[in-house]
Design a protein around this motif. Structure first.
Motif, short mmCIF file in Angstrom:
data_model
loop_
_atom_site.label_atom_id
_atom_site.label_comp_id
_atom_site.label_asym_id
_atom_site.label_seq_id
_atom_site.Cartn_x
_atom_site.Cartn_y
_atom_site.Cartn_z
N GLU A 1 -17.03 -4.15 77.14
CA GLU A 1 -16.34 -2.94 76.69
C GLU A 1 -15.77 -3.16 75.29
OE1 GLU A 1 -14.62 -0.99 80.87
OE2 GLU A 1 -13.25 -1.84 79.36
N THR A 2 -15.57 -2.05 74.59
CA THR A 2 -14.83 -2.07 73.33
C THR A 2 -13.38 -1.72 73.62
OG1 THR A 2 -16.78 -1.36 72.09
CG2 THR A 2 -14.64 -1.07 71.02
N PHE A 3 -12.46 -2.48 73.07
CA PHE A 3 -11.05 -2.13 73.21
C PHE A 3 -10.75 -0.87 72.43
CE2 PHE A 3 -6.82 -2.43 71.14
CZ PHE A 3 -6.04 -2.18 72.26
N SER A 4 -9.98 0.01 73.04
CA SER A 4 -9.58 1.24 72.36
C SER A 4 -8.12 1.16 71.93
CB SER A 4 -9.77 2.45 73.27
OG SER A 4 -9.24 3.62 72.66
N TYR A 5 -7.89 1.40 70.63
CA TYR A 5 -6.53 1.44 70.12
C TYR A 5 -5.79 2.71 70.51
CZ TYR A 5 -7.19 -2.72 67.17
OH TYR A 5 -7.40 -4.00 66.71
N THR A 6 -6.45 3.60 71.25
CA THR A 6 -5.78 4.79 71.81
C THR A 6 -5.73 4.75 73.33
OG1 THR A 6 -7.87 6.03 71.71
CG2 THR A 6 -6.36 6.26 69.85
N GLY A 7 -6.23 3.68 73.94
CA GLY A 7 -6.14 3.53 75.38
C GLY A 7 -7.34 4.11 76.12
N PRO A 8 -7.34 4.01 77.45
CA PRO A 8 -8.45 4.51 78.26
C PRO A 8 -8.28 6.00 78.57
CG PRO A 8 -6.91 3.33 79.65
CD PRO A 8 -6.38 3.23 78.25
N ASP A 9 -9.41 6.66 78.93
CA ASP A 9 -9.34 8.06 79.37
C ASP A 9 -9.02 8.11 80.87
OD1 ASP A 9 -11.69 7.43 80.69
OD2 ASP A 9 -12.98 8.49 79.27
N ALA A 10 -9.09 9.31 81.43
CA ALA A 10 -8.73 9.48 82.85
C ALA A 10 -9.65 8.70 83.77
CB ALA A 10 -8.76 10.97 83.21
N LEU B 1 -1.68 -1.83 75.55
CA LEU B 1 -2.90 -1.08 75.86
C LEU B 1 -4.01 -2.01 76.34
CD1 LEU B 1 -3.12 1.51 72.92
CD2 LEU B 1 -2.49 1.96 75.30
N LEU B 2 -4.11 -3.17 75.69
CA LEU B 2 -5.13 -4.15 76.09
C LEU B 2 -4.88 -4.62 77.52
CD1 LEU B 2 -7.53 -5.97 75.44
CD2 LEU B 2 -5.92 -7.60 74.42
N SER B 3 -3.63 -4.78 77.91
CA SER B 3 -3.32 -5.22 79.26
C SER B 3 -3.87 -4.24 80.30
CB SER B 3 -1.80 -5.37 79.42
OG SER B 3 -1.47 -5.78 80.72
N ARG B 4 -3.71 -2.95 80.03
CA ARG B 4 -4.24 -1.94 80.96
C ARG B 4 -5.76 -2.05 81.05
NH1 ARG B 4 -2.06 3.53 78.60
NH2 ARG B 4 -3.54 4.32 80.15
N ALA C 1 -8.06 -3.16 84.34
CA ALA C 1 -9.07 -2.24 84.87
C ALA C 1 -10.45 -2.89 84.90
CB ALA C 1 -9.10 -0.96 84.03
N LEU C 2 -10.82 -3.61 83.83
CA LEU C 2 -12.12 -4.26 83.78
C LEU C 2 -12.22 -5.37 84.82
CD1 LEU C 2 -14.88 -4.53 82.34
CD2 LEU C 2 -13.78 -6.13 80.75
N HIS C 3 -11.15 -6.13 84.98
CA HIS C 3 -11.15 -7.20 85.98
C HIS C 3 -11.27 -6.62 87.39
CE1 HIS C 3 -10.21 -10.96 87.93
NE2 HIS C 3 -9.12 -10.44 88.50
#
Length: 544
Positions: free
Chosen positions: A295-304, A326-329, A333-335
């Motif tokens: 995945e690419t990390f998003s500087y605006t966070g994940p969507d719904a 944001l990276l922690s979330r 989720a990926l883990h």
């Protein structure tokens, strides 16, 4: 001291004394990173004033202290250079009265301090973000200025015409001398630095002799009626501004962040799920990676749905703490989705986001961190926030705001020396200066380091994790196939560390052109986060 030989000996001795005295002080304070600056203490214009202004911009904590320091610096520099010029004056040329030489050198000291101050501010910026291009943007224009200012310092008509080829050659030679001497002064142990500093100062004295002679006795002056020097000064001041305009322009930052790793499937030997973290001013268009484990990390966070959202370049300006949250979330989720341990691959700012995450969450699903072009030994200098009335480095802070604001107006960009990302580095300097390149228990780590960036890194030990050094500029490493292959090999469990001989050489050669480091113990902003010890102790690296 009217005999030519006696005056030459006096010139050499006086020029040698200043670097020696500076190094006595550095040795007493264990201020090793500053030793490479000492040869410039008696260098020809404008290198001497450049080192003065770097010290002043780092070591003042109020506007009053800056103004007082500026007056003292100009006075001492003018007096010192007047003595050097008098001793270097050739017998073939009529020498003006000592008072006239003094007044002229005081004026040149004041003018040169004003001219080189923006370059010194860029050196402070380099000490904050550890980016070598700021050093090059500061030093390059001074190579252009040097022969013109040296001529103007001794010749009443020096503002007109071109300097002779001999004067250009002597000024370039002095640049080489103080660069090499700065490297050697740092390299030799203990009190041997005093001998090298004395030799460097003596060389400066000889170069003062030849430069003054070449300025006063040129074989021919080209364009004798044209005021070339003012034009060159304007051109030199425009060079770093133009560089900032280009690099901050939206047209320069074209294309979405799409490293090669996103367009290939991971081999079976890679047992991690991977998050790739983009650099400063990157943008992401939302396209997923070819491999569902990436995945690419998003500087605006994940969507719904938990997918990383697209982001624009301005979104990367957020603080490192908020990016880490944001990276922690996204890591969690990926883990949870893959059941795999997570590997972080971060470039430039992205590397700092990953390292910040591990600072706050040493026990997490992240079991590997690959940092590409990290900001090594960042936050060595400081300037306070915009609303502060005082603080260490308050003057370069406002100078940098002016440079960036003008560049933004010309380019349409949005970079600022006060954006939350930069303030994160400034406010948490004890960590980013000493801990970025330190191991985290249970996490495999490696840093991919471009060799050119070594010019902004003070000489000496800086890492306790494996490194892979590559001949390159800062940034863009994740776009190279060779580097991508090496990263996959590391993720597959291989030991890929690789060091290049020129990396340490570039560190040494850059030592003369960096801003001095602000003592970690004197800034009240950092108190409570600094382990006890002397102010310049290298033992703080990784908590040694």
């Amino acid at each position: 001291m009217s005999h030519p030989r006696g005056r030459l000996l006096g010139l050499v001795a006086l020029a040698a004394a200043v670097p020696v005295l500076q190094n006595v002080l550095f040795l007493a304070l264990d201020f090793r990173s500053a030793e490479g600056l000492s040869p410039q203490g008696s260098a020809v214009w404008p290198y001497d004033s450049y080192t003065d202004m770097r010290w002043l911009l780092v070591y003042h904590d109020s506007w009053q202290a800056y103004v007082l320091g500026l007056v003292v610096v100009i006075g001492l520099r003018g007096l010192f250079c007047a003595a050097l010029v008098s001793l270097a004056w050739p017998v073939e040329a009529p020498r003006p009265a000592s008072r006239r030489i003094l007044l002229r050198n005081l004026g040149i000291a004041a003018l040169t301090a004003v001219i080189v101050t923006p370059f010194a501010a860029l050196a402070v910026a380099a000490g904050v973000v550890s980016l070598s291009w700021f050093v090059f943007a500061a030093v390059g224009p001074m190579l252009l200025l040097a022969p013109f200012l040296q001529r103007a310092a001794v010749n009443s008509h020096g503002w007109r015409g071109l300097p002779s080829a001999a004067l250009v050659g002597w000024s370039l030679l002095d640049f080489v001398v103080i660069t090499v001497a700065g490297a050697v002064v740092w390299r030799v142990p203990g009190w041997w630095t005093l001998l090298v500093a004395a030799l460097a100062g003596a060389a400066n004295g000889l170069l003062w002799n030849r430069s003054v002679r070449a300025a006063l006795l040129p074989s021919r002056v080209h364009w004798p009626r044209v005021p070339v020097t003012p034009f060159v000064v304007v051109l030199a001041l425009a060079i770093p501004l133009a560089a900032q305009v280009v690099t901050s322009s939206p047209s320069y930052q074209v294309g979405a962040f799409r490293p090669l790793l996103l367009d290939r499937r991971l081999p079976a030997s890679v047992r991690y799920a991977v998050i790739v973290i983009g650099p400063h001013n990157s943008r992401y268009d939302g396209r997923p990676a070819a491999d569902p484990m990436v995945e690419t990390f998003s500087y605006t966070g994940p969507d719904a749905a938990g997918r990383p959202k697209p982001y624009q370049s301005r979104d990367t300006h957020r603080s490192l703490d908020s990016s880490s949250a944001l990276l922690s979330r996204q890591v969690d989720a990926l883990h949870a989705r893959t059941g795999r341990p997570v590997a972080l691959l971060g470039e430039s700012e992205g590397a700092m986001v990953g390292r910040t995450y591990l600072r706050d969450r040493p026990s997490s699903p992240v079991k590997a961190l690959l940092m590409f072009s990290p900001l090594v030994r960042a936050a060595r200098d400081y300037y306070p926030p915009e609303d502060a009335a005082a603080g260490w480095g308050i003057t370069p802070g406002w100078q940098l705001r002016g440079i960036f604001a003008l560049a933004a107006r010309l380019s349409g960009g949005g970079d600022s020396p006060d954006e939350p990302f930069i303030r994160s580095l400034l406010d948490h300097a004890p960590f980013y200066r000493f801990q970025t390149m330190c191991p985290v228990p249970g996490v495999r780590m490696i840093a991919f380091l471009p060799t050119v960036s070594a010019t902004e890194l003070p000489p000496g030990q800086f890492t306790q994790i494996p490194v892979y050094e590559v001949p390159a500029l800062h940034g863009g490493l994740l776009g190279e196939k060779t580097i991508t292959d090496r990263a996959i090999a590391f993720l597959s469990g291989e030991d890929i560390r690789s060091q290049r001989r020129e990396y340490g050489t570039f560190q040494l050669l850059g030592a003369a052109w960096q801003a001095p480091t602000l003592a970690i113990t004197i800034n009240h902003v950092w108190r409570g986060h600094v382990p006890p010890g002397p102010p310049f102790s290298q033992a703080r690296l990784c908590g040694q």
